[in-house]
Scaffold this motif. Structure first.
Motif, mmCIF file in Angstrom:
data_model
loop_
_atom_site.group_PDB
_atom_site.id
_atom_site.type_symbol
_atom_site.label_atom_id
_atom_site.label_comp_id
_atom_site.label_asym_id
_atom_site.label_seq_id
_atom_site.Cartn_x
_atom_site.Cartn_y
_atom_site.Cartn_z
ATOM 1 N N CYS A 34 32.790 55.126 92.073
ATOM 2 C CA CYS A 34 31.743 53.773 90.948
ATOM 3 C C CYS A 34 31.430 52.970 91.591
ATOM 4 N N ASP A 35 32.023 52.048 92.571
ATOM 5 C CA ASP A 35 31.855 51.907 93.639
ATOM 6 C C ASP A 35 30.347 51.341 94.430
ATOM 7 N N TYR A 36 29.983 52.870 95.069
ATOM 8 C CA TYR A 36 28.930 53.422 95.703
ATOM 9 C C TYR A 36 28.055 53.780 95.014
ATOM 10 N N MET A 37 28.123 54.127 93.203
ATOM 11 C CA MET A 37 26.935 54.418 92.571
ATOM 12 C C MET A 37 26.456 53.415 92.190
ATOM 13 N N ASN A 38 27.389 52.145 92.302
ATOM 14 C CA ASN A 38 27.098 50.924 91.902
ATOM 15 C C ASN A 38 26.254 50.685 93.050
ATOM 16 N N LEU A 39 26.620 50.503 93.752
ATOM 17 C CA LEU A 39 25.663 49.888 94.691
ATOM 18 C C LEU A 39 24.345 50.708 95.452
ATOM 19 N N TYR A 40 24.414 52.305 94.368
ATOM 20 C CA TYR A 40 23.480 52.886 94.653
ATOM 21 C C TYR A 40 21.969 52.417 93.875
ATOM 22 N N ASP A 41 22.427 51.694 92.946
ATOM 23 C CA ASP A 41 21.723 50.796 91.768
ATOM 24 C C ASP A 41 20.915 49.949 91.743
ATOM 25 N N ILE A 42 22.129 49.039 92.847
ATOM 26 C CA ILE A 42 21.658 48.001 93.357
ATOM 27 C C ILE A 42 20.113 48.112 94.057
ATOM 28 N N LYS A 44 18.498 50.995 94.369
ATOM 29 C CA LYS A 44 17.374 51.337 93.362
ATOM 30 C C LYS A 44 16.537 49.829 93.067
ATOM 31 N N ALA A 45 17.165 49.260 92.455
ATOM 32 C CA ALA A 45 16.513 47.960 91.791
ATOM 33 C C ALA A 45 15.690 47.169 93.295
ATOM 34 N N LEU A 46 16.721 47.050 94.222
ATOM 35 C CA LEU A 46 16.185 46.217 95.550
ATOM 36 C C LEU A 46 14.864 46.460 95.805
ATOM 37 N N GLN A 47 14.154 48.235 96.676
ATOM 38 C CA GLN A 47 13.407 49.069 96.193
ATOM 39 C C GLN A 47 12.711 48.666 95.712
ATOM 40 N N LYS A 48 12.470 48.681 94.460
ATOM 41 C CA LYS A 48 11.780 48.560 93.139
ATOM 42 C C LYS A 48 10.844 47.710 93.689
ATOM 43 N N LYS A 69 7.054 33.468 101.632
ATOM 44 C CA LYS A 69 8.189 33.400 101.478
ATOM 45 C C LYS A 69 8.698 35.081 101.611
ATOM 46 N N GLN A 70 10.057 34.688 102.331
ATOM 47 C CA GLN A 70 10.744 36.639 103.390
ATOM 48 C C GLN A 70 11.099 36.521 101.862
ATOM 49 N N ASN A 71 10.926 37.901 101.635
ATOM 50 C CA ASN A 71 11.635 38.816 100.250
ATOM 51 C C ASN A 71 13.531 38.801 100.303
ATOM 52 N N GLN A 72 13.792 38.161 100.427
ATOM 53 C CA GLN A 72 15.522 38.369 99.796
ATOM 54 C C GLN A 72 15.877 39.925 99.696
ATOM 55 N N SER A 73 15.162 40.549 98.848
ATOM 56 C CA SER A 73 15.723 41.807 98.973
ATOM 57 C C SER A 73 15.666 42.970 99.979
ATOM 58 N N VAL A 74 14.177 41.853 100.817
ATOM 59 C CA VAL A 74 14.929 43.091 102.310
ATOM 60 C C VAL A 74 16.397 43.937 103.098
ATOM 61 N N LYS A 75 16.755 42.084 103.286
ATOM 62 C CA LYS A 75 17.907 41.983 103.907
ATOM 63 C C LYS A 75 19.393 42.069 102.450
ATOM 64 N N ASP A 76 19.006 41.794 101.541
ATOM 65 C CA ASP A 76 19.774 42.288 100.846
ATOM 66 C C ASP A 76 19.846 44.194 100.484
ATOM 67 N N LEU A 77 18.946 44.704 100.896
ATOM 68 C CA LEU A 77 18.822 46.091 101.258
ATOM 69 C C LEU A 77 19.845 46.362 102.149
ATOM 70 N N VAL A 78 19.712 45.774 103.244
ATOM 71 C CA VAL A 78 20.250 46.190 104.831
ATOM 72 C C VAL A 78 21.005 46.122 104.433
ATOM 73 N N ALA A 79 22.126 45.494 103.771
ATOM 74 C CA ALA A 79 22.969 44.809 103.058
ATOM 75 C C ALA A 79 24.517 45.711 102.215
ATOM 76 N N VAL A 80 23.248 46.010 101.760
ATOM 77 C CA VAL A 80 23.492 47.552 100.990
ATOM 78 C C VAL A 80 23.851 48.601 101.302
ATOM 79 N N GLY A 81 23.046 48.994 101.967
ATOM 80 C CA GLY A 81 23.097 50.571 102.870
ATOM 81 C C GLY A 81 24.364 50.186 103.704
ATOM 82 N N LYS A 82 24.430 48.939 104.415
ATOM 83 C CA LYS A 82 25.876 49.719 105.314
ATOM 84 C C LYS A 82 26.803 49.385 104.261
ATOM 85 N N GLN A 83 26.923 48.887 103.423
ATOM 86 C CA GLN A 83 28.405 48.869 102.452
ATOM 87 C C GLN A 83 28.581 50.346 102.194
ATOM 88 N N MET A 84 27.417 50.870 101.605
ATOM 89 C CA MET A 84 27.653 52.475 101.394
ATOM 90 C C MET A 84 27.767 52.972 102.612
#
Length: 107
Positions: A34-42, A44-48, A69-84
């Motif tokens: 379930c945690d993995y799937m929540n990260l999956y949703d996040i 997808k939102a970051l990629q969008k 400004k640098q888009n924070q979503s880029v850094k967040d996407l890397v962090a989410v991918g690592k957690q997944m």
């Protein structure tokens, strides 16, 4: 024509199936899925957001100037991918142990 990526239900089902084939039926692992799937949703939102605004975007500074400004979503996407990947590792789901599709007929 590019292949469509698997949808959320297929990914979750695949993870559950792989654990089932290993004989694993532990609630904390189900919670990790379930945690993995929540990260999956996040993810997808970051990629969008990155697709919409780009890796950098123009914004107004406090003094009224346009700044880039640098888009924070880029850094967040890397962090989410690592957690997944960490969750997959903890579940013991690696490419070396993926079961062939033909084995699914046993369900």
């Amino acid at each position: 024509m590019a292949a469509r990526p698997p949808n959320r239900a297929k990914i979750k089902g695949s993870m559950e199936y792989q654990l089932w084939k290993k004989g694993v039926k532990i609630e904390c692992f189900e919670d990790l899925i379930c945690d993995y799937m929540n990260l999956y949703d996040i993810k997808k939102a970051l990629q969008k957001d990155i697709k919409s605004r780009g890796v950098a975007y123009d914004a107004m500074s406090a003094s009224g100037y346009t700044i880039t400004k640098q888009n924070q979503s880029v850094k967040d996407l890397v962090a989410v991918g690592k957690q997944m990947l960490l969750i997959l590792d903890k579940l013991g789901l690696t490419t070396s142990e993926i079961l062939p599709e033909s084995d699914k007929d046993e369900l």
